[in-house]
Design an enzyme around this catalytic site. Structure first.
Site, PDB file in Angstrom:
ATOM      1  NE  ARG A 107      -4.451  -0.538   1.702  1.00  0.00           N
ATOM      2  CZ  ARG A 107      -5.482  -0.143   2.408  1.00  0.00           C
ATOM      3  NH1 ARG A 107      -5.311   0.273   3.638  1.00  0.00           N
ATOM      4  NH2 ARG A 107      -6.687  -0.130   1.897  1.00  0.00           N
ATOM      5  CG  ASP A 167     -16.795   6.698   2.030  1.00  0.00           C
ATOM      6  OD1 ASP A 167     -16.088   5.718   2.253  1.00  0.00           O
ATOM      7  OD2 ASP A 167     -16.454   7.604   1.226  1.00  0.00           O
ATOM      8  NE  ARG A 170     -19.711   2.474  -1.705  1.00  0.00           N
ATOM      9  CZ  ARG A 170     -18.442   2.516  -2.059  1.00  0.00           C
ATOM     10  NH1 ARG A 170     -17.519   2.885  -1.175  1.00  0.00           N
ATOM     11  NH2 ARG A 170     -18.076   2.200  -3.281  1.00  0.00           N
ATOM     12  CG  HIS A 194     -12.594   7.594   0.452  1.00  0.00           C
ATOM     13  ND1 HIS A 194     -13.832   7.039   0.355  1.00  0.00           N
ATOM     14  CD2 HIS A 194     -11.892   7.094  -0.592  1.00  0.00           C
ATOM     15  CE1 HIS A 194     -13.892   6.238  -0.688  1.00  0.00           C
ATOM     16  NE2 HIS A 194     -12.721   6.246  -1.286  1.00  0.00           N
TER      17      HIS A 194
HETATM   18  N1  LIG Z   1     -12.392   8.876  -4.076  1.00  0.00           N
HETATM   19  C1  LIG Z   1     -13.235   7.885  -4.330  1.00  0.00           C
HETATM   20  O1  LIG Z   1     -14.339   7.831  -3.761  1.00  0.00           O
HETATM   21  C2  LIG Z   1     -12.811   6.833  -5.323  1.00  0.00           C
HETATM   22  C3  LIG Z   1     -13.701   5.821  -5.706  1.00  0.00           C
HETATM   23  C4  LIG Z   1     -13.263   4.882  -6.646  1.00  0.00           C
HETATM   24  C5  LIG Z   1     -11.965   4.935  -7.165  1.00  0.00           C
HETATM   25  N2  LIG Z   1     -11.134   5.945  -6.748  1.00  0.00           N
HETATM   26  C6  LIG Z   1      -9.766   6.086  -7.242  1.00  0.00           C
HETATM   27  O2  LIG Z   1      -9.803   6.698  -8.517  1.00  0.00           O
HETATM   28  C7  LIG Z   1      -8.581   6.391  -9.211  1.00  0.00           C
HETATM   29  C8  LIG Z   1      -8.918   5.913 -10.620  1.00  0.00           C
HETATM   30  O3  LIG Z   1      -9.611   4.681 -10.554  1.00  0.00           O
HETATM   31  P1  LIG Z   1      -9.961   3.878 -11.906  1.00  0.00           P
HETATM   32  O4  LIG Z   1     -10.724   2.693 -11.507  1.00  0.00           O
HETATM   33  O5  LIG Z   1     -10.507   4.832 -12.914  1.00  0.00           O
HETATM   34  O6  LIG Z   1      -8.491   3.448 -12.353  1.00  0.00           O
HETATM   35  P2  LIG Z   1      -8.016   3.137 -13.856  1.00  0.00           P
HETATM   36  O7  LIG Z   1      -6.736   2.399 -13.731  1.00  0.00           O
HETATM   37  O8  LIG Z   1      -9.139   2.540 -14.621  1.00  0.00           O
HETATM   38  O9  LIG Z   1      -7.758   4.606 -14.465  1.00  0.00           O
HETATM   39  C9  LIG Z   1      -6.668   5.391 -14.095  1.00  0.00           C
HETATM   40  C10 LIG Z   1      -6.243   6.146 -15.324  1.00  0.00           C
HETATM   41  O10 LIG Z   1      -5.268   7.118 -14.978  1.00  0.00           O
HETATM   42  C11 LIG Z   1      -4.402   7.240 -16.095  1.00  0.00           C
HETATM   43  N3  LIG Z   1      -3.168   7.917 -15.666  1.00  0.00           N
HETATM   44  C12 LIG Z   1      -2.197   7.461 -14.848  1.00  0.00           C
HETATM   45  N4  LIG Z   1      -1.243   8.399 -14.692  1.00  0.00           N
HETATM   46  C13 LIG Z   1      -1.617   9.466 -15.420  1.00  0.00           C
HETATM   47  C14 LIG Z   1      -1.045  10.741 -15.663  1.00  0.00           C
HETATM   48  N5  LIG Z   1       0.128  11.103 -15.089  1.00  0.00           N
HETATM   49  N6  LIG Z   1      -1.700  11.600 -16.469  1.00  0.00           N
HETATM   50  C15 LIG Z   1      -2.876  11.241 -17.055  1.00  0.00           C
HETATM   51  N7  LIG Z   1      -3.458  10.039 -16.874  1.00  0.00           N
HETATM   52  C16 LIG Z   1      -2.844   9.169 -16.057  1.00  0.00           C
HETATM   53  C17 LIG Z   1      -4.199   5.804 -16.572  1.00  0.00           C
HETATM   54  O11 LIG Z   1      -3.729   5.741 -17.907  1.00  0.00           O
HETATM   55  C18 LIG Z   1      -5.613   5.249 -16.415  1.00  0.00           C
HETATM   56  O12 LIG Z   1      -6.354   5.350 -17.608  1.00  0.00           O
HETATM   57  C19 LIG Z   1      -7.885   5.297  -8.364  1.00  0.00           C
HETATM   58  O13 LIG Z   1      -6.864   5.895  -7.600  1.00  0.00           O
HETATM   59  C20 LIG Z   1      -9.013   4.777  -7.481  1.00  0.00           C
HETATM   60  O14 LIG Z   1      -8.527   4.216  -6.295  1.00  0.00           O
HETATM   61  C21 LIG Z   1     -11.537   6.882  -5.851  1.00  0.00           C
END
Ligand SMILES: NC(=O)c1ccc[n+]([C@@H]2O[C@H](COP(=O)([O-])OP(=O)(O)OC[C@H]3O[C@@H](n4cnc5c(N)ncnc54)[C@H](O)[C@@H]3O)[C@@H](O)[C@H]2O)c1
Length: 332
Positions: A107, A167, A170, A194
């Protein structure tokens, strides 16, 4: 002739003023979360322009094409690929770029990797002198909101983390399901991180305006309230794990939560949302980002609401803050 000239000038002024207040949303990271958000946002008519940036050019191209082919069914919105130059006049920049945890990766490795990604995007946004609001979604969202704040040098009202808006929704869902009432009659907030140390603010929870404990006393339908509360808290905390195990990522509900935050910013709605932002002395907490009920509007954070928590809830909030501080310290 004079009449025609004045009509021309009026039209020119109107077009110009429309351009100067274009509601432009730039989304950085067009994976599951970013693309779902764009899809949901396009259907609301809130934005005039949605600009998509991803470091994977094929994905960027594919997501834009897939979305623009739906344009006849959306309210009018311009959707296109973009570049860092688009930050300059953006109203809102949403950062959902990140890396998922790889096999064998800890992590902490992931934290460092995503901190580097979000930090460098935040720096690039700041270099374009944007006057917009930055909304961080990538996880761990509270730590990355703090990173974006430090790396951009922006005032803290303009950097928001999506925090526990998801959250809290939910939480409302599980309470509504348990009590068999319309979710819209349930007001309930998850505060703090979160993540695993988040806490349920039961003292602020009400159903149809009736405090939760009083509502349960009237209903008398479900045995021990403490057991019910514990069960609901567990369901909220474990939701993301269940969904990720089942389908790989969570993106529908978070996409909608992001649209709600976007709506409050683009329309200046002063909605009270549990977004993550920098604490400057609230509950004695400083220099950490976490979620509290917060008024959100076109300038970003208007104010954090000083909610009267019970002593037990305050302790849980302080614990969550110290866990987040430890995570921030690991970055140094
Ligand atoms: N805050 C919340 O409530 C919440 C909920 C769900 C997911 N998330 C987070 O959202 C983020 C995205 O999740 P996801 O499922 O879409 O992941 P994903 O892997 O499907 O998408 C991430 C994208 O970021 C792009 N990326 C990486 N580095 C980059 C950069 N420097 N510039 C531009 N693009 C870049 C990748 O190419 C990829 O397409 C994760 O960190 C996930 O944990 C947050």
């Amino acid at each position: 002739m004079l009449f025609l000239l004045s009509v021309y000038l009026k039209t020119f002024q109107m077009n110009n003023s429309n351009n100067s207040c274009t509601r432009k949303v730039v989304v950085v990271g067009a994976g599951d979360v970013g693309a779902t958000y764009c899809y949901a946002l396009a259907q609301t008519g809130l934005a005039d322009e949605i600009v998509i940036i991803d470091r994977n050019p094929d994905l960027e191209e594919g997501q834009v094409s897939d979305l623009v082919h739906g344009q006849p069914f959306f309210p009018t919105v311009n959707i296109r690929k973009g570049s860092a130059d688009d930050y300059a006049d953006a109203t809102l920049i949403v950062i959902s770029a990140g890396s998922a945890q790889k096999p064998g990766e800890t992590r902490l490795d992931l934290l460092r990797k995503n901190a580097a990604i979000v930090g460098s995007i935040a720096e690039e946004v700041a270099s374009k002198s944007s006057e917009g609001v930055m909304l961080i979604v990538s996880n761990p969202v509270d730590v990355l909101t703090w990173v974006a704040l430090k790396r951009s040098g922006w005032p803290h009202n303009r950097i928001i983390g999506s925090g526990t808006v998801l959250d809290s929704s939910r939480f409302r869902h599980f309470i509504a399901q348990h009590c068999n009432v319309d979710v819209h009659n349930v007001h309930a907030y998850i505060l703090g991180e979160h993540g695993d140390s988040e806490m349920a603010a039961w003292s602020m929870t009400n159903i149809g305006g009736i405090p939760f404990d009083s509502y349960c006393a009237l209903c008398k339908g479900c045995g021990s309230w403490d057991d019910v509360k514990k069960k609901i808290e567990k369901q909220v905390r474990e939701s993301a794990y269940h969904i990720i195990n089942a389908k790989g990522s969570t993106h529908f509900a978070v996409g909608l939560a992001l649209v709600k935050i976007t709506s409050s910013i683009l329309r200046g709605q002063n909605s009270i949302l549990t977004v993550s932002s920098l604490l400057t002395g609230e509950y004695g907490i400083n220099d950490v980002c976490l979620s509290l009920p917060t008024v959100v509007s076109d300038s970003g954070i208007v104010k954090i609401v000083d909610a009267p928590l019970s002593p037990e809830e305050t302790d849980l909030l302080l614990r969550s803050a110290s866990i987040l501080k430890e995570a921030i310290a690991l970055l140094n």
